[in-house]
Design an enzyme around this catalytic site. Structure first.
Site, PDB file in Angstrom:
ATOM      1  N   GLU A  38     -45.419  63.574   0.921  1.00  0.00           N
ATOM      2  CA  GLU A  38     -45.798  64.830   1.554  1.00  0.00           C
ATOM      3  C   GLU A  38     -45.759  64.815   3.092  1.00  0.00           C
ATOM      4  OE1 GLU A  38     -49.569  66.101  -0.075  1.00  0.00           O
ATOM      5  OE2 GLU A  38     -48.724  66.393  -2.060  1.00  0.00           O
ATOM      6  N   GLU A  62     -46.750  64.293  -8.652  1.00  0.00           N
ATOM      7  CA  GLU A  62     -48.175  64.632  -8.738  1.00  0.00           C
ATOM      8  C   GLU A  62     -48.340  66.020  -9.334  1.00  0.00           C
ATOM      9  OE1 GLU A  62     -50.491  64.364  -5.091  1.00  0.00           O
ATOM     10  OE2 GLU A  62     -49.474  62.500  -4.551  1.00  0.00           O
TER      11      GLU A  62
HETATM   12  C1  FCB Z   1     -51.954  65.559  -2.546  1.00  0.00           C
HETATM   13  C2  FCB Z   1     -52.034  64.120  -2.137  1.00  0.00           C
HETATM   14  C3  FCB Z   1     -52.865  63.249  -3.042  1.00  0.00           C
HETATM   15  C4  FCB Z   1     -54.099  63.971  -3.539  1.00  0.00           C
HETATM   16  C5  FCB Z   1     -53.746  65.334  -4.074  1.00  0.00           C
HETATM   17  C6  FCB Z   1     -54.927  66.105  -4.627  1.00  0.00           C
HETATM   18  O1  FCB Z   1     -51.691  66.349  -1.447  1.00  0.00           O
HETATM   19  O2  FCB Z   1     -50.752  63.572  -2.080  1.00  0.00           O
HETATM   20  O3  FCB Z   1     -53.172  62.067  -2.357  1.00  0.00           O
HETATM   21  O4  FCB Z   1     -55.061  64.004  -2.563  1.00  0.00           O
HETATM   22  O5  FCB Z   1     -53.137  66.099  -3.091  1.00  0.00           O
END
Ligand code: FCB
Length: 450
Positions: free
Chosen positions: A168, A355
């Site tokens: 990110e 994620e």
């Molecule tokens: C993302 C992050 C991860 C976690 C999630 C909820 O932005 O990459 O580390 O905090 O959000």
């Protein structure tokens, strides 16, 4: 009555994800240097309840138990990150063998039980010493990142084949350098844009290093946080606002990587804040990635609002929608929209959801159970939309739940729980939530029952 199961491709990689600062603890052990998060979390008032990652889930000492738990869930893959200052305490120069040994042991422990490691090189914990030299604003950091990639690859590259350079870069650039809520806490839009350019360059540098030092199985990608941008109305100004937000969060990173140029409308929009780009940079940044990692949590409904900040936009939150503990709207269709869009507009060789997950108020009940039905629904609904995208030809190869276990949720400290596994912080006891048991079934069936 037989259940209907939505089947996933045979070799689909079911995984879960974590990040070093959020779980490891042991923040000063065995020669580890300090990271910007170590320093920032110790500044009073920066983190909810003044929590820190000093101990976190104590994963540094409990990784064997954690890998056992992954195996119990049946994970095929595990995404974790390496703490740069654990491996190179000052960010460059002297290597800390004890730090490398930890990751070496972790990788072996995973491989022993057939769980494939996916390593993220940078999940936000920059060595503090490098921050003192300007951090990501300083172009020299790009070279130090390549050197760090080489060190890690030399030690682990024989056994680790899947690498993510950055997690990110949008968050690092803008939360760290424009909004100042993450370290280094800078609030300057042009710095944030310069940082984004250096992050992209460093991604490409590390990509080349990993490819050159790895073997023919080595696959390298980058993880972006993507969102689908919906205009609040069909008024022209709102449509334009949604396009700007899309440029800000999605295209500013996707275009350079896949097309070798920044989006022209955003360059116009940012005007004097545009970063310094040296000749040759864009060719470097667009080196071919083997896969794109996508983190998806929510969508954004965007409205024009000239009074609001540098972008002149604000967000609508429909009252009837469901929200997670983060205040993020639950919008599973968005993961389909993002996947289709990425495939249509950028055509990566392959894609992983690196994620996806949700924080809800989990309660450990009297029987010692955590009944997290909302999380199960969240995951299930998103997986249905993912299934649809795969059916329509999206080259999605795997899915990682955020997160394996509850952990340090950045500025929210320990107040937000995203885990499949509940962590009782005072005792460090791990307790499987209902969602962990549900996910185990999904993996066993290689699909979701309807
Ligand atoms: C993302 C992050 C991860 C976690 C999630 C909820 O932005 O990459 O580390 O905090 O959000």
């Amino acid at each position: 009555m037989s259940e209907k199961i939505l089947k996933f491709p045979d070799d689909f990689k079911w995984g879960a994800a974590t990040a070093s600062y959020q779980i490891e603890g042991a923040f000063r052990e065995d020669g580890k240097g300090l990271s910007i998060w170590d320093v920032f979390s110790h500044i009073p008032g920066r983190i909810q309840e003044d929590d820190t990652g000093d101990v976190a889930c104590d994963h540094y000492h409990r990784y064997r138990e954690d890998v056992k738990n992954m195996k119990k869930i049946g994970l095929k893959a595990y995404r974790f990150s390496i703490s740069w200052p654990r491996v190179i305490p000052e960010g460059r120069g002297k290597i800390n063998e004890a730090g490398l040994d930890f990751y070496d042991r972790l990788v072996d422990e995973l491989l022993k039980v057939d769980i494939e490691p996916f390593i993220t090189l940078y999940h936000w914990d920059l060595p503090q010493t490098l921050q003192e030299k300007g951090g990501w604003k300083n172009r020299d950091t790009v070279g130090y990142f390549s050197d760090y990639a080489a060190v890690v690859s030399h030690r682990l590259g024989d056994r680790v084949h899947s690498w993510i350079t950055h997690n990110e870069p949008w968050v690092v650039s803008f939360l760290g350098h424009a909004f100042g809520t993450h370290p280094p806490g800078i609030m300057d839009f042009s710095t944030a844009l310069q940082v984004s350019h250096h992050l992209l360059l460093s991604h490409a540098g590390a990509l080349e290093v990993l490819k050159n030092t790895g073997n023919d199985k080595t696959r390298v990608g980058i993880t972006l946080n993507l969102s689908s941008a919906h205009p609040a109305t069909d008024k022209e100004e709102d449509i334009k606002a949604a396009k700007i937000f899309d440029g800000f969060i999605n295209r500013w990173f996707l275009d350079p990587i896949f097309k070798g140029s920044y989006p022209p409308d955003m360059l116009d929009y940012y005007k004097d804040n545009v970063p310094e780009i040296l000749p040759g940079d864009m060719g470097v940044i667009s080196r071919k990635v083997d896969f794109l990692g996508v983190n998806y949590y929510t969508r954004h409904i965007v409205k024009a609002n000239p009074e609001e900040g540098i972008l002149g936009i604000s967000f609508l939150k429909p009252g009837e929608a469901e929200y997670t503990e983060m205040g993020w709207e639950v919008y599973p269709e968005g993961i389909y929209e993002v996947l289709k869009r990425v495939q249509d507009d950028y055509s990566p060789e392959s894609i992983y959801i690196t994620e996806n997950g949700a924080a809800f108020q989990d309660r450990l009940d009297k029987e010692g159970k955590v009944e997290d039905k909302k999380r199960i629904n969240y995951l299930k609904d998103h997986l249905c939309h993912i299934h649809k995208a795969i059916g329509e030809g999206v080259r999605l190869k795997g899915y990682f739940v955020w997160s394996l276990m509850d952990n340090f949720e950045w500025t929210y400290g320990y107040s937000r729980r995203f885990g499949l596994i509940y962590v009782d912080y005072p005792t460090q006891k791990r307790i499987f939530k209902e969602s962990a048991i549900w996910y185990k079934k999904v993996i066993e069936n290689n699909g979701i029952s309807q």
